[in-house]
Design a protein around this motif. Structure first.
Motif, PDB file in Angstrom:
ATOM      1  N   ALA A 449      -8.078  46.913  16.323  1.00 30.01           N
ATOM      2  CA  ALA A 449      -9.117  47.252  15.035  1.00 30.01           C
ATOM      3  C   ALA A 449      -8.323  47.486  13.759  1.00 30.01           C
ATOM      4  O   ALA A 449      -8.856  46.757  12.748  1.00 30.01           O
ATOM      5  CB  ALA A 449      -9.740  48.553  15.350  1.00 30.01           C
ATOM      6  N   ARG A 450      -6.911  48.019  14.063  1.00 29.91           N
ATOM      7  CA  ARG A 450      -6.527  48.179  12.567  1.00 29.91           C
ATOM      8  C   ARG A 450      -5.974  46.837  12.264  1.00 29.91           C
ATOM      9  O   ARG A 450      -5.718  46.527  10.923  1.00 29.91           O
ATOM     10  CB  ARG A 450      -5.100  48.980  12.763  1.00 29.91           C
ATOM     11  CG  ARG A 450      -5.422  50.572  13.165  1.00 29.91           C
ATOM     12  CD  ARG A 450      -4.148  51.474  12.955  1.00 29.91           C
ATOM     13  NE  ARG A 450      -3.633  51.099  14.476  1.00 29.91           N
ATOM     14  CZ  ARG A 450      -2.394  50.644  14.661  1.00 29.91           C
ATOM     15  NH1 ARG A 450      -1.508  50.249  13.652  1.00 29.91           N
ATOM     16  NH2 ARG A 450      -1.835  50.672  15.961  1.00 29.91           N
ATOM     17  N   GLN A 451      -5.561  45.847  13.094  1.00 34.24           N
ATOM     18  CA  GLN A 451      -5.132  44.497  12.637  1.00 34.24           C
ATOM     19  C   GLN A 451      -6.265  43.703  11.923  1.00 34.24           C
ATOM     20  O   GLN A 451      -5.959  43.123  10.825  1.00 34.24           O
ATOM     21  CB  GLN A 451      -4.766  43.767  13.702  1.00 34.24           C
ATOM     22  CG  GLN A 451      -3.959  42.514  13.429  1.00 34.24           C
ATOM     23  CD  GLN A 451      -2.638  42.606  12.686  1.00 34.24           C
ATOM     24  OE1 GLN A 451      -2.050  43.779  12.791  1.00 34.24           O
ATOM     25  NE2 GLN A 451      -2.039  41.334  11.995  1.00 34.24           N
ATOM     26  N   SER A 452      -7.498  43.781  12.378  1.00 36.05           N
ATOM     27  CA  SER A 452      -8.713  43.210  11.805  1.00 36.05           C
ATOM     28  C   SER A 452      -8.912  43.756  10.553  1.00 36.05           C
ATOM     29  O   SER A 452      -9.397  42.984   9.699  1.00 36.05           O
ATOM     30  CB  SER A 452      -9.837  43.362  12.758  1.00 36.05           C
ATOM     31  OG  SER A 452     -10.281  44.724  12.847  1.00 36.05           O
ATOM     32  N   LEU A 453      -8.894  45.072  10.502  1.00 34.17           N
ATOM     33  CA  LEU A 453      -9.254  45.472   9.017  1.00 34.17           C
ATOM     34  C   LEU A 453      -8.154  45.342   8.249  1.00 34.17           C
ATOM     35  O   LEU A 453      -8.419  45.157   6.924  1.00 34.17           O
ATOM     36  CB  LEU A 453      -9.160  47.297   9.223  1.00 34.17           C
ATOM     37  CG  LEU A 453     -10.304  47.945   9.893  1.00 34.17           C
ATOM     38  CD1 LEU A 453     -10.347  49.442  10.020  1.00 34.17           C
ATOM     39  CD2 LEU A 453     -11.621  47.531   9.049  1.00 34.17           C
ATOM     40  N   LYS A 752     -10.086  39.711  19.799  1.00 45.35           N
ATOM     41  CA  LYS A 752     -10.745  40.606  19.379  1.00 45.35           C
ATOM     42  C   LYS A 752     -10.442  41.122  17.959  1.00 45.35           C
ATOM     43  O   LYS A 752     -11.467  41.459  16.987  1.00 45.35           O
ATOM     44  CB  LYS A 752     -10.050  42.307  20.011  1.00 45.35           C
ATOM     45  CG  LYS A 752     -10.791  42.289  21.473  1.00 45.35           C
ATOM     46  CD  LYS A 752     -10.346  43.358  22.293  1.00 45.35           C
ATOM     47  CE  LYS A 752     -10.758  43.459  23.692  1.00 45.35           C
ATOM     48  NZ  LYS A 752     -10.248  44.726  24.411  1.00 45.35           N
ATOM     49  N   ILE A 753      -9.148  40.804  17.317  1.00 45.63           N
ATOM     50  CA  ILE A 753      -8.708  40.946  15.836  1.00 45.63           C
ATOM     51  C   ILE A 753      -9.639  40.070  15.170  1.00 45.63           C
ATOM     52  O   ILE A 753     -10.325  40.401  14.247  1.00 45.63           O
ATOM     53  CB  ILE A 753      -7.492  40.578  15.741  1.00 45.63           C
ATOM     54  CG1 ILE A 753      -6.491  41.559  16.347  1.00 45.63           C
ATOM     55  CG2 ILE A 753      -7.056  40.436  14.329  1.00 45.63           C
ATOM     56  CD1 ILE A 753      -4.915  41.032  16.487  1.00 45.63           C
ATOM     57  N   SER A 754      -9.805  38.790  15.409  1.00 50.87           N
ATOM     58  CA  SER A 754     -10.560  37.753  14.962  1.00 50.87           C
ATOM     59  C   SER A 754     -11.984  38.103  14.712  1.00 50.87           C
ATOM     60  O   SER A 754     -12.943  38.272  13.854  1.00 50.87           O
ATOM     61  CB  SER A 754     -10.586  36.211  15.272  1.00 50.87           C
ATOM     62  OG  SER A 754      -9.111  35.955  15.218  1.00 50.87           O
TER      63      SER A 754
END
Length: 831
Positions: A449-453, A752-754
């Protein structure tokens, strides 16, 4: 080099080309259709009217008018009126338009009948030509008879078409043509009957029709008559279809604007990916001009190819419009292909692709050879003056092009301004969202979640570009959808037992009570029994109408000066009326001053206010009145509404006739009532609103289809723009995803990141776009259409999740290469 690079990047450039193709196809198809329509109107102007010019009068011409008519020696004469007819063979009845013809009309075009000889033989055989569809409905054929009032004639033939009539007018009241000499024998032209006298002329080639109209037009206008030439009639027809063309052009412009967004966003990301390659070329000795021209030629070539393909698609699409609008046209539309719209399409593809790609293209000019080592977000920025100049050029292009389409500078300016405001708001929202995440970053969330943000505000982020592209596309599509609802919302008519679906017109005073009893005897309600009194304006605020006709500086609309008003009197308002100014008076005593109520549109057109004096000529008797109130009238309701209403106690003794309304439960009851009423009272006319409802629904279905067709164009273009923008952005994330895999990230984590990143982008862009569309549509409803706005929930239920899922799907497809291959293989392939 441009060709080699294009081959290597063909997938991204094909999506870029698709954005151009759809916009160009929409514009070219509509421009070709408009061009064909204008050419057909011009070439068939005489055929549409059937004569060079016509003099008409709503009542028997005055002595002076008749003298003018006779001096010009008419070649044919007609009197027409709407009436009920009966068919003795099966007892059927129908509201028709009876046309009594004398002479050789039409002079241009033909009366098409079955058999062919009936078009001329009906005069000698003393027969009638009856609308072909009407004969099919009642299972009739030539040789059967038709009863018109007190006259019974044999049917000479089926009438297929006659110059000057359209499918719509024929659907409401099908034409029945009889010899002029039999009109009096019908005994239908009684007091209050709506009738029209027409005199047809075939002019010599040397006659200047415009000069003729300028000379005798004012004289006829003074005598409550009018002259129409074939040229002025086609101008009016052209203007009426100009409105249709303007709406279609605006919808096409939306599709084209979406294509421009696709170009700008796709090329922006595409060029960012090429900066390192450009830096390498400059290290090898390529000049600024060479590196710039490589990509300029590439974009220009794709723009021209897209313009050609879009133009070819537009040629095919423009054949759809004549089919949809055939019932609206009083002639058969002949399709021809002109070079101008096609040339415009090709040049438009070239110009808009270069213009909207110019800003990212200019970055290639300022790439330094040193950037091969340090390509980042801040590198290769063009000067601010250049950037502003490109933005100004784009705005000028949008204004000129929208003005060319809708022919109104103010609307073009507002439309471009609204687009700029929307673009700015979307960019502000995207930047605000980035700053919000930075400030309140959820440090305790999971790694994925942090990586996607983080991807939303890191270098090479695509947040602003995609939010603007997604948001603006959603905004335009949703605005078109909301506007469609505004246009069509007023056309829905509910049918209940309390609503009249039968209107009985021209009921004489001695027939009123007997007819009402007849309805009650059939267990049918008498919903309305409305008296009608005909009158004309004699003076307005002390100025004689005759003097106002000659006054070129008057502030009164010309239609009022010759109009025969059908007024009524009553002691209450109806559900479709609301007092805006003044006070409603229900009843007056015999010696009271006459206080009237007028509609707001009449007050505006006559420049009248509460307290102003108006003198009416009530069939020869002058009546002084004062405006006591101004009403807002909902003319869209299917009931009898009036511009002028008198209070009770004033007009009861005036010459008048009545209109009765009732509600019948089914088609069988309607047919039985019409047969009975026409047999007993042949002078009355009956309008079955069921047929009107069916006709209106059919028309609106076609109009709705056209609107939805253009909306589909915009939606399809918008989807292609989204695919192009999001698909091209995959090259932003491949290297990062590969590095994550190298560091040990699993495929599920990368997925999930994407997914989170594209979910945030799709949801944010589409939500803001729909909210802005809601606001803009509310403004359109209040300030432009002046209608209540009831927003549809469809954009929130369909567009919001649909566009979000589309963005998510395309985004996830971007990283399939990373997931299926080893990190080294991917890195080698990308290099």
């Amino acid at each position: 080099m441009a060709l080699r690079d294009a081959k290597a990047s063909k997938v991204r450039l094909l999506l870029f080309m698709a954005s151009i193709i759809m916009g160009i196809a929409a514009v070219v198809s509509i421009q070709l259709f408009s061009s064909n329509l204008k050419d057909n109107i011009q070439s068939q102007s005489k055929t549409m009217m059937g004569a060079d010019y016509i003099i008409d009068s709503k009542q028997a011409p005055t002595k002076r008018a008749q003298a003018i008519i006779d001096s010009l020696k008419p070649d044919a004469t007609e009197v027409n009126f709407v009436s009920m007819v009966a068919f003795p063979k099966n007892g059927g009845t129908k509201l028709v338009k009876v046309r009594g013809l004398e002479g050789s009309f039409p002079f241009y075009g033909k009366i098409k009948t079955e058999p062919l000889s009936a078009s001329s033989a009906y005069q000698e055989s003393s027969g009638a030509l009856v609308d072909a569809t009407l004969l099919l409905q009642f299972n009739l054929k030539p040789g059967d008879s038709i009863k018109i009032g007190e006259l019974t004639l044999p049917i000479s033939g089926a009438l297929k078409s006659i110059p000057g009539s359209s499918a719509i007018s024929s659907s409401v009241a099908p034409p029945v043509i009889i010899p002029y000499r039999f009109i009096e024998a019908t005994e239908l032209l009684q007091f209050g009957s709506r009738k029209e006298y027409q005199y047809f002329y075939k002019a010599p080639p040397t006659l200047d029709l415009k000069q003729l109209k300028d000379e005798i037009g004012p004289k006829l206008d003074f005598e409550n008559s009018d002259i129409n030439t074939h040229t002025s009639a086609t101008e009016r027809l052209g203007k009426s279809f100009d409105n249709v063309g303007k709406f279609l052009n605006l919808a096409a412009f939306i599709a084209l604007l979406l294509g421009c967004i696709g170009i700008a966003s796709s090329v922006h990301i595409y060029i960012k990916e090429k900066l390192k390659a450009i830096a390498i070329l400059k290290c090898m000795g390529a000049s600024r001009l060479q590196s710039f021209l490589i990509f300029l030629i590439q974009i220009a070539g794709i723009g021209m190819i897209g313009g050609i393909i879009g133009s070819l698609i537009g040629i095919g699409l423009q054949t759809v419009f004549p089919y949809l609008l055939k019932d609206f046209l009083p002639f058969t539309l002949e399709i021809s292909i002109s070079a101008q719209p096609i040339l415009i399409g090709v040049l438009l593809g070239l110009f808009m692709s270069v213009l909207f790609a110019l800003l990212p293209l200019l970055r290639t000019w300022y790439v330094s050879p040193l950037d091969v080592l340090r390509v980042d977000e801040k590198a290769s920025q063009e000067p601010r003056k250049i950037r502003y100049l490109v933005f100004a050029s784009i705005l000028v292009f949008l204004f000129i092009f929208s003005f060319w389409l809708i022919k109104n500078a103010l609307y073009a300016l507002v439309f471009v301004g609204a687009t700029v405001v929307t673009f700015t708001l979307l960019a502000i929202v995207a930047l605000g969202f980035i700053n919000l995440i930075k400030r309140f970053f959820p440090k305790h969330w999971s790694f994925t979640a942090r990586q996607s943000l983080l991807n939303l505000f890191r270098p090479n982020n695509q947040t602003v570009v995609l939010v603007v592209a997604i948001g603006l596309g959603t905004f335009l599509i949703s605005t078109l959808y909301f506007t469609k609802d505004i246009l069509l919302s007023k056309t829905e008519v509910g049918q209940t037992s309390q609503n009249a679906n039968i209107i009985i017109l021209d009921v004489q005073p001695d027939q009123r009570d007997a007819l009402a009893k007849n309805l009650i005897g059939k267990d049918l309600p008498v919903l309305n029994n409305i008296p009608l009194v005909t009158m004309r304006m004699h003076s307005i605020k002390g100025n004689l109408v005759n003097a106002l006709r000659q006054d070129s500086t008057r502030q009164v609309r010309s239609w009022l000066l010759n109009h025969e008003f059908r007024t009524t009197y009553r002691d209450s308002l109806t559900a479709s009326e609301e007092i805006l100014e003044g006070e409603w008076l229900a009843r007056l005593k015999s010696d009271d001053p006459v206080i009237i109520s007028i509609s707001d549109n009449l007050a505006a057109d006559a420049n009248l206010a509460v307290g102003d004096a108006v003198v009416f000529n009530v069939q020869g008797v002058l009546m002084e009145t004062t405006v006591g109130s101004i009403r807002k009238v909902d003319w869209s309701q299917m009931q009898l509404n009036f511009t002028i209403v008198f209070p009770a106690g004033v007009l009861e003794q005036a010459p008048q006739f009545n209109v009765l309304t009732t509600n019948v439960p089914d088609e069988t009851s309607s047919a039985a009532l019409q047969r009975d009423v026409v047999a007993k009272y042949p002078n009355v006319s009956i309008i079955d609103l069921r047929q009107i409802f069916t006709l209106v629904e059919d028309i609106l279905e076609k109009v709705s289809w056209i609107i939805n067709f253009m909306a589909f164009f915009s939606i399809l273009t918008g989807i292609i723009v989204l695919i192009g923008s999001v698909r091209t952005s995959k090259y932003q994330r491949i290297k990062e995803s590969v590095l994550l895999r190298t560091l040990g990230a699993k495929n599920a984590q990368i997925l999930k990141i994407s997914a989170f990143e594209y979910l945030f982008l799709g949801l944010l862009g589409s939500l803001v776009g729909i909210i802005l569309a809601l606001i803009s549509s509310l403004c359109l409803a209040v300030f432009v259409f002046k209608e209540p706005f009831s927003p549809s929930i469809i954009p929130f239920l369909v567009f919001l999740p649909g566009i979000t899922i589309l963005v998510l799907t395309i985004g996830l497809s971007n990283i399939q290469t990373v997931l299926r291959s080893s990190p080294l293989e991917v890195l080698r392939r990308e290099v």
